[in-house]
Design a protein around this motif. Structure first.
Motif, mmCIF file in Angstrom:
data_model
loop_
_atom_site.group_PDB
_atom_site.id
_atom_site.type_symbol
_atom_site.label_atom_id
_atom_site.label_comp_id
_atom_site.label_asym_id
_atom_site.label_seq_id
_atom_site.Cartn_x
_atom_site.Cartn_y
_atom_site.Cartn_z
ATOM 1 N N PHE A 197 0.823 -1.198 0.000
ATOM 2 C CA PHE A 197 0.000 0.000 0.000
ATOM 3 C C PHE A 197 0.864 1.257 0.000
ATOM 4 O O PHE A 197 0.465 2.291 -0.532
ATOM 5 C CB PHE A 197 -0.943 -0.010 1.208
ATOM 6 N N TRP A 198 2.041 1.188 0.608
ATOM 7 C CA TRP A 198 2.968 2.321 0.549
ATOM 8 C C TRP A 198 3.685 2.355 -0.797
ATOM 9 O O TRP A 198 3.898 3.430 -1.370
ATOM 10 C CB TRP A 198 3.981 2.192 1.683
ATOM 11 N N GLN A 199 4.049 1.215 -1.324
ATOM 12 C CA GLN A 199 4.837 1.118 -2.545
ATOM 13 C C GLN A 199 4.106 1.695 -3.746
ATOM 14 O O GLN A 199 4.726 2.228 -4.666
ATOM 15 C CB GLN A 199 5.201 -0.350 -2.804
ATOM 16 N N VAL A 200 2.781 1.654 -3.796
ATOM 17 C CA VAL A 200 2.033 2.068 -4.972
ATOM 18 C C VAL A 200 2.078 3.570 -5.172
ATOM 19 O O VAL A 200 1.936 4.060 -6.287
ATOM 20 C CB VAL A 200 0.575 1.565 -4.890
ATOM 21 N N GLY A 201 2.281 4.354 -4.128
ATOM 22 C CA GLY A 201 2.356 5.804 -4.247
ATOM 23 C C GLY A 201 0.997 6.463 -4.171
ATOM 24 O O GLY A 201 0.162 6.312 -5.068
ATOM 25 N N THR A 202 0.726 7.187 -3.102
ATOM 26 C CA THR A 202 -0.564 7.846 -2.927
ATOM 27 C C THR A 202 -0.379 9.128 -2.132
ATOM 28 O O THR A 202 0.533 9.234 -1.298
ATOM 29 C CB THR A 202 -1.558 6.922 -2.201
ATOM 30 N N LEU A 203 -1.273 10.097 -2.380
ATOM 31 C CA LEU A 203 -1.245 11.364 -1.652
ATOM 32 C C LEU A 203 -2.188 11.363 -0.469
ATOM 33 O O LEU A 203 -2.253 12.344 0.270
ATOM 34 C CB LEU A 203 -1.632 12.521 -2.585
ATOM 35 N N SER A 204 -2.916 10.288 -0.278
ATOM 36 C CA SER A 204 -3.928 10.232 0.776
ATOM 37 C C SER A 204 -3.255 10.020 2.132
ATOM 38 O O SER A 204 -2.967 8.896 2.541
ATOM 39 C CB SER A 204 -4.920 9.100 0.498
ATOM 40 N N ARG A 205 -2.999 11.120 2.827
ATOM 41 C CA ARG A 205 -2.364 11.085 4.133
ATOM 42 C C ARG A 205 -3.103 12.012 5.089
ATOM 43 O O ARG A 205 -3.796 12.944 4.664
ATOM 44 C CB ARG A 205 -0.897 11.531 4.036
ATOM 45 N N THR A 206 -2.957 11.783 6.376
ATOM 46 C CA THR A 206 -3.606 12.633 7.371
ATOM 47 C C THR A 206 -2.775 13.893 7.608
ATOM 48 O O THR A 206 -1.589 13.949 7.273
ATOM 49 C CB THR A 206 -3.791 11.873 8.698
ATOM 50 N N THR A 309 -3.010 17.301 -10.595
ATOM 51 C CA THR A 309 -3.861 16.989 -11.749
ATOM 52 C C THR A 309 -3.938 15.483 -11.974
ATOM 53 O O THR A 309 -5.011 14.929 -12.230
ATOM 54 C CB THR A 309 -3.319 17.682 -13.005
ATOM 55 N N ALA A 310 -2.796 14.803 -11.878
ATOM 56 C CA ALA A 310 -2.793 13.349 -12.025
ATOM 57 C C ALA A 310 -3.608 12.682 -10.926
ATOM 58 O O ALA A 310 -4.324 11.693 -11.171
ATOM 59 C CB ALA A 310 -1.356 12.835 -12.002
ATOM 60 N N ASP A 311 -3.546 13.229 -9.711
ATOM 61 C CA ASP A 311 -4.316 12.669 -8.606
ATOM 62 C C ASP A 311 -5.812 12.822 -8.846
ATOM 63 O O ASP A 311 -6.600 11.902 -8.581
ATOM 64 C CB ASP A 311 -3.912 13.355 -7.305
ATOM 65 N N VAL A 312 -6.233 13.987 -9.354
ATOM 66 C CA VAL A 312 -7.651 14.213 -9.651
ATOM 67 C C VAL A 312 -8.113 13.277 -10.760
ATOM 68 O O VAL A 312 -9.209 12.700 -10.692
ATOM 69 C CB VAL A 312 -7.888 15.683 -10.042
ATOM 70 N N ILE A 313 -7.279 13.089 -11.782
ATOM 71 C CA ILE A 313 -7.631 12.158 -12.858
ATOM 72 C C ILE A 313 -7.824 10.754 -12.303
ATOM 73 O O ILE A 313 -8.772 10.046 -12.667
ATOM 74 C CB ILE A 313 -6.539 12.168 -13.943
ATOM 75 N N GLY A 314 -6.940 10.328 -11.412
ATOM 76 C CA GLY A 314 -7.067 8.999 -10.814
ATOM 77 C C GLY A 314 -8.341 8.835 -10.010
ATOM 78 O O GLY A 314 -8.905 7.737 -9.936
ATOM 79 N N ARG A 315 -8.839 9.913 -9.412
ATOM 80 C CA ARG A 315 -10.096 9.837 -8.661
ATOM 81 C C ARG A 315 -11.305 9.762 -9.584
ATOM 82 O O ARG A 315 -12.303 9.114 -9.258
ATOM 83 C CB ARG A 315 -10.245 11.067 -7.771
ATOM 84 N N LEU A 316 -11.238 10.448 -10.723
ATOM 85 C CA LEU A 316 -12.419 10.578 -11.577
ATOM 86 C C LEU A 316 -12.623 9.388 -12.518
ATOM 87 O O LEU A 316 -13.759 9.054 -12.846
ATOM 88 C CB LEU A 316 -12.320 11.864 -12.409
ATOM 89 N N VAL A 317 -11.546 8.763 -12.968
ATOM 90 C CA VAL A 317 -11.691 7.722 -13.992
ATOM 91 C C VAL A 317 -12.173 6.402 -13.426
ATOM 92 O O VAL A 317 -12.589 5.513 -14.192
ATOM 93 C CB VAL A 317 -10.357 7.497 -14.733
ATOM 94 N N VAL A 328 -0.948 6.584 -11.985
ATOM 95 C CA VAL A 328 -1.338 7.556 -13.016
ATOM 96 C C VAL A 328 -0.114 8.261 -13.582
ATOM 97 O O VAL A 328 0.014 8.421 -14.803
ATOM 98 C CB VAL A 328 -2.338 8.581 -12.441
ATOM 99 N N THR A 329 0.801 8.694 -12.726
ATOM 100 C CA THR A 329 1.996 9.375 -13.226
ATOM 101 C C THR A 329 2.861 8.446 -14.070
ATOM 102 O O THR A 329 3.468 8.880 -15.058
ATOM 103 C CB THR A 329 2.824 9.943 -12.063
ATOM 104 N N ALA A 330 2.916 7.179 -13.700
ATOM 105 C CA ALA A 330 3.682 6.221 -14.496
ATOM 106 C C ALA A 330 3.054 6.013 -15.870
ATOM 107 O O ALA A 330 3.755 5.914 -16.882
ATOM 108 C CB ALA A 330 3.795 4.891 -13.755
ATOM 109 N N LEU A 331 1.710 5.980 -15.907
ATOM 110 C CA LEU A 331 1.014 5.772 -17.180
ATOM 111 C C LEU A 331 1.077 6.998 -18.076
ATOM 112 O O LEU A 331 1.268 6.889 -19.292
ATOM 113 C CB LEU A 331 -0.446 5.395 -16.914
ATOM 114 N N LEU A 332 0.892 8.164 -17.483
ATOM 115 C CA LEU A 332 0.813 9.387 -18.275
ATOM 116 C C LEU A 332 2.168 10.039 -18.521
ATOM 117 O O LEU A 332 2.300 10.850 -19.443
ATOM 118 C CB LEU A 332 -0.104 10.403 -17.575
ATOM 119 N N GLY A 333 3.165 9.721 -17.718
ATOM 120 C CA GLY A 333 4.432 10.429 -17.825
ATOM 121 C C GLY A 333 5.347 9.934 -18.919
ATOM 122 O O GLY A 333 6.184 10.694 -19.418
ATOM 123 N N SER A 334 5.195 8.682 -19.338
ATOM 124 C CA SER A 334 6.158 8.127 -20.288
ATOM 125 C C SER A 334 6.029 8.739 -21.681
ATOM 126 O O SER A 334 7.029 9.124 -22.299
ATOM 127 C CB SER A 334 5.984 6.609 -20.364
#
Length: 349
Positions: A197-206, A309-317, A328-334
Motif C-alpha cells: 500500500f505504501w509502494q504504490v504511491g498515494t497522496l492520501s495522508r492525514t 492533476t494526475a491525482d484528480v484524474i485517478g479519482r475521476l476515472v 497515473v503518473t507512471a502511465l501518463l508520464g512516459s
C-alpha cells in the motif's frame, strides 16, 4: 559548443529585459494552473463538492456538514500533501540533473527510493510499525543513509564524485538494496501486505503525517532554490567551475543534502512516485532555457500542479474507487517524456 558573443552590450541588455517579463508572466500562469489544480483536488473525488461548500469548509467550517467534513479532513491534507511532494520531487529532480550533469537523473539515481523502501520494510517487519507516521521516519533515514553510501563510494579516488561515478554507484546501490527489499518482502506475507500500500504511491495522508514531513521538505526546498547560481556555474564544466572559484565538491555535497531532504521526505511520505522528478525539469527547460535561477522556481510550481492533476484524474476515472497517483503518473508520464526528448533534444543540459 561555442557561443558567439553579442554584438554589443545594448543588445544583450535588451534581450534580458524582454526575456524577464516573459519568464515572470509564465511563472504567474503556472501559479494560476497550480491554484486551479488545488481547487479541483478539493472539489472532485468519489463525490463532487460544490465550490461554495469548498470555500465555506475553509473559511467557516461546520463539522456537522458531511461535504465540509470531507473537504476539511480528507481532501485538504491530500492537497497539501500533493503540494509538498510535487514541489519536492520537481526541485529534487532539477538539482540532481544539475549536480550530476545527467539528463536522466531522478530520485532513483542516488538510491533514495531504494533506501527508503528498504527501511520501510525493516520498520514493518522487524519493528512492528503499522502507521504511516512510522513509515515517514524509517523512509527518511533509509533515504539519507543510501544517499550517503552512494556519495561516499563515488567520492573515493583522486577525481572525487564525478557524474559517471555517481551514476554507477547509484545504479549499483539501487540494485543491491532492491534485492534485499525483495527478499524481505517475499519471506513475510504480513510485511508484504502492508508494504504494497505504501509502494504504490498515494497522496492520501492525514494532516499530522503531512505536518511531520513538511519541515524537512521546506528546508530542502530553500536549499534547492538558493543553489541556482552554483548549478549554472557547474553546468559550464568542472574545470571552468573551479577556474571561477567554485568548490565543486562542496556544491555537490550541498546539492545532495537538499535532494536527500526533499526526495527522502517525499518518498517516505507518499511512496515512490515516478516520472515527476525526471520529466518536469525537461518540461521547464523547454520554457525557460538552461538558467537554473528560473528552472528551479518553475519546477517548484509546475511539478505540484501536474501531480495534483494526475491525482484528480485517478479519482475521476474509476469512481467510486480511485487509481493511485503513482500509477497515473507512471502511465501518463512516459509518452510526454518521449515526445519532449525527441522535440527539444533534452539530452543536452
Amino acid at each position: 559548443m561555442v557561443i558567439a558573443p553579442p554584438r554589443d552590450a545594448e543588445d544583450t541588455g535588451r534581450r534580458r529585459v524582454t526575456g524577464r517579463p516573459r519568464l515572470v508572466a509564465g511563472l504567474l500562469v503556472g501559479l494560476l494552473f497550480l491554484l486551479l489544480a488545488c481547487a479541483a483536488s478539493l472539489a472532485f473525488g468519489a463525490e463532487s463538492v460544490p465550490p461554495g461548500k469548498v470555500v465555506t469548509a475553509l473559511t467557516d467550517y461546520d463539522p456537522t456538514d458531511r461535504d465540509q467534513l470531507v473537504v476539511r479532513h480528507l481532501r485538504l491534507p491530500r492537497t497539501l500533501s500533493g503540494l509538498l511532494v510535487g514541489a519536492a520531487l520537481g526541485l529534487a529532480g532539477t538539482v540532481m540533473q544539475g549536480v550530476a550533469r545527467n539528463p536522466l537523473a531522478d530520485p532513483g539515481m542516488l538510491g533514495i527510493n531504494a533506501g527508503a523502501a528498504l527501511f520501510v520494510v525493516i520498520g514493518i517487519g522487524w519493528l512492528g510499525l503499522s502507521s504511516f507516521s512510522g513509515y515517514v521516519w524509517c523512509g527518511f533515514v533509509g533515504a539519507l543513509l543510501a544517499a550517503l553510501l552512494v556519495y561516499g563510494v563515488s567520492a573515493v579516488g583522486r577525481e572525487g564524485a564525478t557524474p559517471v561515478k555517481l551514476a554507477l554507484a547509484g545504479a549499483t546501490t539501487t540494485a543491491a538494496l532492491g534485492s534485499i527489499t525483495g527478499a524481505l518482502v517475499l519471506s513475510d506475507t504480513d510485511t508484504f501486505d502492508q508494504y504494497r500500500f505504501w509502494q504504490v504511491g498515494t497522496l492520501s495522508r492525514t494532516a499530522d503525517i503531512v505536518g511531520q514531513a513538511a519541515p524537512f521538505i521546506l528546508v530542502g526546498a530553500v536549499g534547492a532554490l538558493l543553489s541556482g547560481r552554483f548549478l549554472n556555474t557547474l553546468a559550464l564544466g568542472e574545470d571552468m567551475a573551479r577556474t571561477l572559484g567554485q568548490r565543486v565538491g562542496l556544491v555537490r555535497a550541498m546539492g545532495a543534502l537538499s535532494v536527500v531532504l526533499l526526495c527522502g521526505s517525499a518518498t517516505a511520505l507518499c511512496g515512490p512516485i515516478v516520472f515527476v522528478g525526471l520529466v518536469v525539469p525537461h518540461m521547464v527547460r523547454a520554457l525557460t532555457g538552461s538558467d537554473y535561477r528560473w528552472v528551479l522556481p518553475y519546477a517548484a510550481v509546475v511539478a505540484p500542479a501536474l501531480l495534483l492533476t494526475a491525482d484528480v484524474i485517478g479519482r475521476l476515472v474509476a469512481r467510486p474507487s480511485e487509481i493511485q497517483v503513482g500509477i497515473v503518473t507512471a502511465l501518463l508520464g512516459s509518452v510526454p517524456f518521449i515526445l519532449l526528448v525527441r522535440r527539444w533534444k533534452t539530452a543536452e543540459l
